[in-house]
Design a protein around this motif. Structure first.
Motif, PDB file in Angstrom:
ATOM      1  N   MET A  31      -2.970   8.979  21.964  1.00 29.04           N
ATOM      2  CA  MET A  31      -1.755   8.961  21.153  1.00 29.04           C
ATOM      3  C   MET A  31      -2.119   8.961  19.668  1.00 29.04           C
ATOM      4  SD  MET A  31       1.045   5.984  21.421  1.00 29.04           S
ATOM      5  CE  MET A  31       2.598   6.044  20.564  1.00 29.04           C
ATOM      6  N   HIS A  40      -0.921  12.077  10.144  1.00 26.29           N
ATOM      7  CA  HIS A  40      -1.918  11.365   9.341  1.00 26.29           C
ATOM      8  C   HIS A  40      -3.247  12.106   9.259  1.00 26.29           C
ATOM      9  CE1 HIS A  40       0.370   7.663   8.549  1.00 26.29           C
ATOM     10  NE2 HIS A  40       0.967   7.922   9.694  1.00 26.29           N
ATOM     11  N   LYS A  60      -4.919  -3.683   3.177  1.00 25.34           N
ATOM     12  CA  LYS A  60      -3.569  -3.891   3.719  1.00 25.34           C
ATOM     13  C   LYS A  60      -3.668  -4.852   4.894  1.00 25.34           C
ATOM     14  CE  LYS A  60      -2.226   0.262   1.731  1.00 25.34           C
ATOM     15  NZ  LYS A  60      -1.868   1.643   1.782  1.00 25.34           N
ATOM     16  N   LEU A  64       1.588  -5.999   7.478  1.00 24.61           N
ATOM     17  CA  LEU A  64       2.155  -4.818   6.831  1.00 24.61           C
ATOM     18  C   LEU A  64       2.006  -3.582   7.727  1.00 24.61           C
ATOM     19  CD1 LEU A  64       2.107  -3.828   3.201  1.00 24.61           C
ATOM     20  CD2 LEU A  64       0.969  -2.249   4.748  1.00 24.61           C
ATOM     21  N   ALA A  68       4.899  -1.379   9.706  1.00 26.15           N
ATOM     22  CA  ALA A  68       5.033   0.077   9.515  1.00 26.15           C
ATOM     23  C   ALA A  68       5.032   0.788  10.869  1.00 26.15           C
ATOM     24  CB  ALA A  68       3.897   0.600   8.637  1.00 26.15           C
ATOM     25  N   ARG A  73       9.008   3.508   8.543  1.00 28.79           N
ATOM     26  CA  ARG A  73       9.371   3.296   7.139  1.00 28.79           C
ATOM     27  C   ARG A  73      10.652   4.069   6.881  1.00 28.79           C
ATOM     28  NH1 ARG A  73       4.335   2.269   4.240  1.00 28.79           N
ATOM     29  NH2 ARG A  73       3.826   0.155   4.897  1.00 28.79           N
ATOM     30  N   PRO A  79       8.121   7.374  11.808  1.00 24.11           N
ATOM     31  CA  PRO A  79       9.118   6.901  12.781  1.00 24.11           C
ATOM     32  C   PRO A  79       8.746   5.532  13.350  1.00 24.11           C
ATOM     33  CG  PRO A  79       7.629   8.477  13.821  1.00 24.11           C
ATOM     34  CD  PRO A  79       7.122   8.259  12.417  1.00 24.11           C
TER      35      PRO A  79
HETATM   36  C1  HEC Z   1       6.233  12.405  11.637  1.00 26.75           C
HETATM   37  C2  HEC Z   1       5.079  11.983  10.854  1.00 26.75           C
HETATM   38  C3  HEC Z   1       4.365  10.690  11.222  1.00 26.75           C
HETATM   39  C4  HEC Z   1       3.897  10.317  12.463  1.00 26.75           C
HETATM   40  C5  HEC Z   1       3.988  11.067  13.782  1.00 26.75           C
HETATM   41  C6  HEC Z   1       3.230   9.032  12.274  1.00 26.75           C
HETATM   42  N1  HEC Z   1       3.309   8.659  10.957  1.00 26.75           N
HETATM   43 FE1  HEC Z   1       2.617   6.910  10.158  1.00 26.75          FE
HETATM   44  N2  HEC Z   1       3.384   7.411   8.353  1.00 26.75           N
HETATM   45  C7  HEC Z   1       4.004   8.614   8.041  1.00 26.75           C
HETATM   46  C8  HEC Z   1       4.379   8.603   6.650  1.00 26.75           C
HETATM   47  C9  HEC Z   1       5.072   9.736   5.882  1.00 26.75           C
HETATM   48  C10 HEC Z   1       3.986   7.334   6.132  1.00 26.75           C
HETATM   49  C11 HEC Z   1       4.152   6.819   4.700  1.00 26.75           C
HETATM   50  C12 HEC Z   1       5.452   6.079   4.627  1.00 26.75           C
HETATM   51  C13 HEC Z   1       5.661   5.504   3.238  1.00 26.75           C
HETATM   52  O1  HEC Z   1       5.697   6.283   2.284  1.00 26.75           O
HETATM   53  O2  HEC Z   1       5.775   4.278   3.145  1.00 26.75           O
HETATM   54  C14 HEC Z   1       3.370   6.616   7.242  1.00 26.75           C
HETATM   55  C15 HEC Z   1       2.846   5.331   7.131  1.00 26.75           C
HETATM   56  C16 HEC Z   1       2.125   4.697   8.116  1.00 26.75           C
HETATM   57  C17 HEC Z   1       1.482   3.423   7.969  1.00 26.75           C
HETATM   58  C18 HEC Z   1       1.490   2.553   6.735  1.00 26.75           C
HETATM   59  C19 HEC Z   1       0.267   2.921   5.960  1.00 26.75           C
HETATM   60  C20 HEC Z   1       0.209   2.292   4.616  1.00 26.75           C
HETATM   61  O3  HEC Z   1      -0.794   2.591   3.947  1.00 26.75           O
HETATM   62  O4  HEC Z   1       1.093   1.545   4.228  1.00 26.75           O
HETATM   63  C21 HEC Z   1       0.836   3.151   9.142  1.00 26.75           C
HETATM   64  C22 HEC Z   1      -0.011   1.946   9.475  1.00 26.75           C
HETATM   65  C23 HEC Z   1       1.103   4.261  10.026  1.00 26.75           C
HETATM   66  N3  HEC Z   1       1.896   5.186   9.376  1.00 26.75           N
HETATM   67  C24 HEC Z   1       0.603   4.353  11.314  1.00 26.75           C
HETATM   68  C25 HEC Z   1       0.967   5.337  12.207  1.00 26.75           C
HETATM   69  C26 HEC Z   1       0.579   5.339  13.591  1.00 26.75           C
HETATM   70  C27 HEC Z   1      -0.327   4.309  14.245  1.00 26.75           C
HETATM   71  C28 HEC Z   1       1.149   6.439  14.149  1.00 26.75           C
HETATM   72  C29 HEC Z   1       1.088   6.870  15.607  1.00 26.75           C
HETATM   73  C30 HEC Z   1       1.493   5.878  16.590  1.00 26.75           C
HETATM   74  C31 HEC Z   1       1.890   7.134  13.099  1.00 26.75           C
HETATM   75  N4  HEC Z   1       1.760   6.436  11.938  1.00 26.75           N
HETATM   76  C32 HEC Z   1       2.592   8.320  13.279  1.00 26.75           C
HETATM   77  C33 HEC Z   1       4.232   9.655   8.918  1.00 26.75           C
HETATM   78  C34 HEC Z   1       3.980   9.644  10.283  1.00 26.75           C
END
Ligand code: HEC
Length: 100
Positions: A31, A40, A60, A64, A68, A73, A79
């Motif tokens: 996943m 990412h 971090k 936090l 997230a 967010r 999501p």
């Molecule tokens: C559809 C796109 C998308 C997917 C899929 C996604 N993310 Fe994110 N993620 C983002 C974005 C955009 C941000 C930045 C949000 C913000 O500006 O605060 C983020 C932020 C985060 C952060 C916070 C990082 C920080 O530096 O504050 C974490 C932890 C994170 N994601 C983990 C995950 C994990 C684990 C998964 C899979 C289970 C995942 N994300 C899947 C788009 C995504």
């Protein structure tokens, strides 16, 4: 009962007692690569979402990152993963992200 335990572990400092079983660990690793990686980056060095590499998240705290991942967010593409990840699984993922 299990529900209360999950709730509890979401609000206390993560004590990493309940590691997912090996099969679930493999699913979670998959996943991370496919679902999280689509935003990412592959490896998780950043793309639409910020880098999740150990050095990028070093300053971090777990709470936090936990928030997230579980709640997403609002107002960004990130999501909420709460429907798919238990609290324990989320803590496990965070520990994994921190490993070089
Ligand atoms: C559809 C796109 C998308 C997917 C899929 C996604 N993310 Fe994110 N993620 C983002 C974005 C955009 C941000 C930045 C949000 C913000 O500006 O605060 C983020 C932020 C985060 C952060 C916070 C990082 C920080 O530096 O504050 C974490 C932890 C994170 N994601 C983990 C995950 C994990 C684990 C998964 C899979 C289970 C995942 N994300 C899947 C788009 C995504």
């Amino acid at each position: 009962m299990r529900y209360w335990l999950l709730l509890l572990s979401a609000f206390t400092t993560p004590v990493f007692a309940d590691a997912p079983n090996p099969q679930r660990q493999a699913e979670l690793a998959n996943m991370l690569k496919h679902d999280c990686g689509s935003c990412h980056g592959l490896p998780l060095k950043g793309g639409l979402g910020p880098s999740l590499m150990p050095d990028a998240i070093a300053d971090k705290n777990d709470a936090l990152l936990f928030d997230a991942i579980q709640n997403g967010r609002a107002g960004t593409a990130m999501p909420p993963w709460k429907p798919f990840l238990t609290a324990d699984e989320t803590h496990w993922l965070i520990q994994r992200l921190r490993q070089p």
